[in-house]
Design a protein around this motif. Structure first.
Motif, PDB file in Angstrom:
ATOM      1  N   ASP A  35       0.805  -1.208   0.000  1.00 22.74           N
ATOM      2  CA  ASP A  35       0.000   0.000   0.000  1.00 22.74           C
ATOM      3  C   ASP A  35       0.841   1.263   0.000  1.00 22.74           C
ATOM      4  OD1 ASP A  35      -2.509  -1.268   0.019  1.00 22.74           O
ATOM      5  OD2 ASP A  35      -2.292  -1.677   2.150  1.00 22.74           O
ATOM      6  N   SER A  36       2.043   1.226   0.575  1.00 24.17           N
ATOM      7  CA  SER A  36       2.790   2.463   0.756  1.00 24.17           C
ATOM      8  C   SER A  36       4.210   2.431   0.223  1.00 24.17           C
ATOM      9  CB  SER A  36       2.834   2.817   2.246  1.00 24.17           C
ATOM     10  OG  SER A  36       3.433   1.772   2.988  1.00 24.17           O
ATOM     11  N   TRP A  37       4.753   1.272  -0.024  1.00 18.83           N
ATOM     12  CA  TRP A  37       6.143   1.170  -0.451  1.00 18.83           C
ATOM     13  C   TRP A  37       6.242   1.001  -1.964  1.00 18.83           C
ATOM     14  CZ3 TRP A  37      10.193   2.062   2.706  1.00 18.83           C
ATOM     15  CH2 TRP A  37       9.973   2.008   4.093  1.00 18.83           C
ATOM     16  N   SER A  38       7.358   1.495  -2.502  1.00 20.32           N
ATOM     17  CA  SER A  38       7.664   1.292  -3.914  1.00 20.32           C
ATOM     18  C   SER A  38       9.063   0.722  -4.037  1.00 20.32           C
ATOM     19  CB  SER A  38       7.608   2.617  -4.688  1.00 20.32           C
ATOM     20  OG  SER A  38       6.297   3.136  -4.723  1.00 20.32           O
ATOM     21  N   ALA A  39       9.198  -0.333  -4.824  1.00 18.00           N
ATOM     22  CA  ALA A  39      10.528  -0.858  -5.126  1.00 18.00           C
ATOM     23  C   ALA A  39      11.264   0.179  -5.964  1.00 18.00           C
ATOM     24  CB  ALA A  39      10.422  -2.174  -5.875  1.00 18.00           C
ATOM     25  N   ALA A  40      12.395   0.659  -5.454  1.00 23.05           N
ATOM     26  CA  ALA A  40      13.167   1.689  -6.149  1.00 23.05           C
ATOM     27  C   ALA A  40      14.441   1.141  -6.772  1.00 23.05           C
ATOM     28  CB  ALA A  40      13.525   2.817  -5.174  1.00 23.05           C
ATOM     29  N   TRP A  41      14.864  -0.032  -6.309  1.00 20.85           N
ATOM     30  CA  TRP A  41      15.994  -0.763  -6.888  1.00 20.85           C
ATOM     31  C   TRP A  41      15.802  -2.227  -6.549  1.00 20.85           C
ATOM     32  CZ3 TRP A  41      19.411  -4.111  -4.602  1.00 20.85           C
ATOM     33  CH2 TRP A  41      20.456  -4.567  -5.407  1.00 20.85           C
ATOM     34  N   GLY A  96      16.774  -5.771  -2.691  1.00 23.27           N
ATOM     35  CA  GLY A  96      15.953  -4.619  -3.005  1.00 23.27           C
ATOM     36  C   GLY A  96      16.139  -3.460  -2.049  1.00 23.27           C
ATOM     37  N   VAL A  97      15.852  -2.272  -2.553  1.00 19.68           N
ATOM     38  CA  VAL A  97      15.726  -1.055  -1.751  1.00 19.68           C
ATOM     39  C   VAL A  97      14.378  -0.455  -2.091  1.00 19.68           C
ATOM     40  CG1 VAL A  97      16.616   1.245  -1.247  1.00 19.68           C
ATOM     41  CG2 VAL A  97      18.219  -0.632  -1.698  1.00 19.68           C
ATOM     42  N   ASP A  98      13.540  -0.259  -1.076  1.00 16.15           N
ATOM     43  CA  ASP A  98      12.209   0.314  -1.253  1.00 16.15           C
ATOM     44  C   ASP A  98      12.164   1.695  -0.615  1.00 16.15           C
ATOM     45  OD1 ASP A  98      11.563  -2.224  -2.247  1.00 16.15           O
ATOM     46  OD2 ASP A  98      10.785  -2.899  -0.306  1.00 16.15           O
ATOM     47  N   VAL A  99      11.306   2.550  -1.156  1.00 15.95           N
ATOM     48  CA  VAL A  99      11.132   3.892  -0.595  1.00 15.95           C
ATOM     49  C   VAL A  99       9.649   4.160  -0.368  1.00 15.95           C
ATOM     50  CG1 VAL A  99      13.222   4.804  -1.667  1.00 15.95           C
ATOM     51  CG2 VAL A  99      11.039   4.985  -2.881  1.00 15.95           C
ATOM     52  N   THR A 100       9.371   5.089   0.510  1.00 19.70           N
ATOM     53  CA  THR A 100       8.010   5.569   0.733  1.00 19.70           C
ATOM     54  C   THR A 100       8.092   7.053   1.074  1.00 19.70           C
ATOM     55  OG1 THR A 100       5.931   5.134   1.897  1.00 19.70           O
ATOM     56  CG2 THR A 100       7.945   5.051   3.216  1.00 19.70           C
ATOM     57  N   GLY A 101       6.950   7.740   0.943  1.00 19.79           N
ATOM     58  CA  GLY A 101       6.933   9.171   1.223  1.00 19.79           C
ATOM     59  C   GLY A 101       7.248  10.026   0.017  1.00 19.79           C
ATOM     60  N   GLY A 102       7.323   9.418  -1.171  1.00 22.57           N
ATOM     61  CA  GLY A 102       7.547  10.180  -2.393  1.00 22.57           C
ATOM     62  C   GLY A 102       6.248  10.730  -2.950  1.00 22.57           C
ATOM     63  N   PRO A 103       6.287  11.328  -4.152  1.00 26.59           N
ATOM     64  CA  PRO A 103       5.065  11.875  -4.756  1.00 26.59           C
ATOM     65  C   PRO A 103       3.988  10.810  -4.911  1.00 26.59           C
ATOM     66  CG  PRO A 103       7.022  12.616  -5.941  1.00 26.59           C
ATOM     67  CD  PRO A 103       7.480  11.569  -4.978  1.00 26.59           C
ATOM     68  N   ARG A 104       2.765  11.168  -4.540  1.00 24.43           N
ATOM     69  CA  ARG A 104       1.670  10.200  -4.572  1.00 24.43           C
ATOM     70  C   ARG A 104       1.373   9.693  -5.984  1.00 24.43           C
ATOM     71  NH1 ARG A 104      -1.932   8.888  -0.903  1.00 24.43           N
ATOM     72  NH2 ARG A 104      -1.806   9.735   1.203  1.00 24.43           N
ATOM     73  N   GLU A 105       1.592  10.565  -6.991  1.00 26.37           N
ATOM     74  CA  GLU A 105       1.244  10.150  -8.345  1.00 26.37           C
ATOM     75  C   GLU A 105       2.158   9.040  -8.878  1.00 26.37           C
ATOM     76  OE1 GLU A 105       3.506  14.163  -8.712  1.00 26.37           O
ATOM     77  OE2 GLU A 105       2.078  13.186  -7.373  1.00 26.37           O
ATOM     78  N   HIS A 106       3.289   8.796  -8.172  1.00 28.47           N
ATOM     79  CA  HIS A 106       4.181   7.723  -8.593  1.00 28.47           C
ATOM     80  C   HIS A 106       3.836   6.388  -7.940  1.00 28.47           C
ATOM     81  CE1 HIS A 106       7.390  11.114  -9.130  1.00 28.47           C
ATOM     82  NE2 HIS A 106       6.377  11.231  -9.953  1.00 28.47           N
ATOM     83  N   ALA A 107       3.047   6.430  -6.885  1.00 32.51           N
ATOM     84  CA  ALA A 107       2.767   5.223  -6.111  1.00 32.51           C
ATOM     85  C   ALA A 107       2.004   4.207  -6.956  1.00 32.51           C
ATOM     86  CB  ALA A 107       1.964   5.576  -4.861  1.00 32.51           C
ATOM     87  N   GLY A 108       2.413   2.959  -6.851  1.00 32.84           N
ATOM     88  CA  GLY A 108       1.734   1.887  -7.546  1.00 32.84           C
ATOM     89  C   GLY A 108       1.932   1.875  -9.040  1.00 32.84           C
TER      90      GLY A 108
END
Length: 428
Positions: free
Chosen positions: A41-47, A206-218
């Motif tokens: 729901d909140s994390w995005s795989a960034a690498w 993996g490295v995941d990030v959260t708290g970035g721009p909402r339009e990028h989520a998912g």
């Protein structure tokens, strides 16, 4: 399904997983459960990097010998930013538990090297504790660490491996430098202690990030495939794989999205290999569908299935002779799995292979038939035509000389950039 329903389903899944783990004698903390239940729901795989079995590989590496009383420092570049980060660690091919005595994450000083920025070192915890033991064949995520990261920023992950690890789960071809030091140096900002280096990644998946721009989520994109996706022959430490080029192109177009690379050199659609990873259908869920924040998968794979039977190299012998129908059916399995999870899946035509050690009459015929299916069947949600984009106009069976790394099979940096340009951004 609503966000609330997804959270409820995820939490039920975690509870069931925890019960199974406890039955097997493994401890799962509530903090870890909460971490996992919220991940999609909140994390995005960034690498990301696909785990592999310990093996000799093409270059010297530390996977078979493992680590003992050492600190491992690894540098990766994220394709999305946020105000918190976590790491994913894999012991997928470890026959015994892996003890992580301590871990940190920090911003890399400059774009490479083993030094990190002063004031950026963050101690990682696991279920609130500074150390953790990963079960044999297991994997886990760290807790969130407060660390502001920008897209395309390099991140340094440092692990203290105090106990003897045995053979290490790793990613063989990183095209990036990792470092090793004796003793505990997870808090070092300088790189003086890190005297040894290698071009592989170990345990870090993996490295995941959260708290970035909402339009990028998912909206994350996974590139799934073999050595061409992995970035073979790209410039070391310069991030010139086609995944890097695609992430850069999306950002320049004003449509930034996380792009992660799940290629394995030598990987196949239909067969496992001790050197080249589990076949695509075995690893597809782990390395693509289950990554947080992913909506689209781009699949480029099949050259090794058809080419290993043509080459005289001994690393995969005897190699079965694969038909076009068999290769297509293997891709159909991936399409079904992606659609069952509600993911968009984009297919890619195979690159020209004329003049390479993978080329022969059978491989050429199967490649042509497979590429025709990708273009005309409509079974993939969309496709990208790498065959046409990289072909030599004077000889379409071969890669254009300006894009050829020299082995007539893998692109060079310019070729990987051309692959990124060939993608219709709307198809993602």
């Amino acid at each position: 399904m609503s966000a609330a329903a997804r959270k409820t389903l995820a939490r039920k899944t975690v509870v069931a997983t925890a019960a199974l783990a406890l039955t097997a004698g493994l401890a799962v903390t509530s903090a870890q459960a909460d971490n996992e239940s919220n991940s999609h729901d909140s994390w995005s795989a960034a690498w990301a990097a696909a785990p592999q079995r310990p093996s000799t590989g093409f270059k010297a590496n530390w996977s078979e010998s493992g680590f003992s009383g050492q600190t491992l420092r690894q540098v990766v570049r994220v394709t999305a930013g946020g105000d918190r980060a976590r790491i994913r660690l894999s012991n997928a091919y470890g026959p015994s538990p892996l003890h992580i005595a301590g871990a940190t994450v920090a911003r890399t000083k400059g774009t490479k090297g083993s030094a990190v920025e002063d004031g950026s070192v963050r101690r990682l915890t696991f279920g609130g504790k500074p150390s953790v033991t990963i079960p044999a064949y297991g994997q886990l995520s760290s807790d969130a660490a407060e660390l502001d990261l920008k897209p395309f920023e390099s991140v340094t992950v440092t692990l203290h491996l105090k106990r003897t690890t045995g053979p290490a789960t790793f990613h063989a071809q990183s095209f990036a430098t990792s470092y090793r030091a004796d003793g505990d140096h997870i808090r070092d900002t300088g790189g003086g202690a890190f005297k040894e280096s290698t071009e592989s990644w170990y345990y870090l998946s993996g490295v995941d990030v959260t708290g970035g721009p909402r339009e990028h989520a998912g909206k994350g994109v996974v590139l799934f495939g073999d050595s061409i996706t992995d970035g073979f022959a790209s410039s070391t430490d310069l991030n010139r794989r086609w995944s890097d080029a695609l992430a850069g192109r999306l950002a320049k177009a004003g449509t930034p999205r996380p792009v992660v690379n799940e290629g394995i050199g030598g990987n196949m659609v239909l067969n496992d290999s001790a050197w080249y990873g589990d076949k695509s259908s075995t690893r597809f869920r782990r390395d693509a569908l289950d990554l947080p924040g992913v909506s689209t998968v781009v699949v480029l794979e099949g050259l090794n299935d058809i080419g290993f039977s043509e080459t005289d190299k001994p690393t995969y012998k005897p190699a079965p002779v694969v038909s076009a129908r068999e290769l297509i059916n293997g891709h159909r399995t991936l399409i079904r799995e992606a659609h069952a999870e509600g993911k968009r899946i984009v297919g890619a035509t195979l690159l020209p292979l004329g003049g390479s050690d993978h080329y022969g009459k059978h491989a050429a015929a199967v490649s042509d038939a497979f590429n025709t299916w990708v273009r005309t069947s409509g079974e993939y949600d969309a496709y990208v035509d790498f065959d046409k984009a990289l072909a030599d106009p004077a000889d379409p069976e071969r890669i254009r000389p300006a894009y050829d790394s020299g082995d007539h099979l893998h692109p060079n940096d310019a070729g990987y950039a051309a692959m990124a340009r060939a993608v219709d951004i709307d198809s993602l």
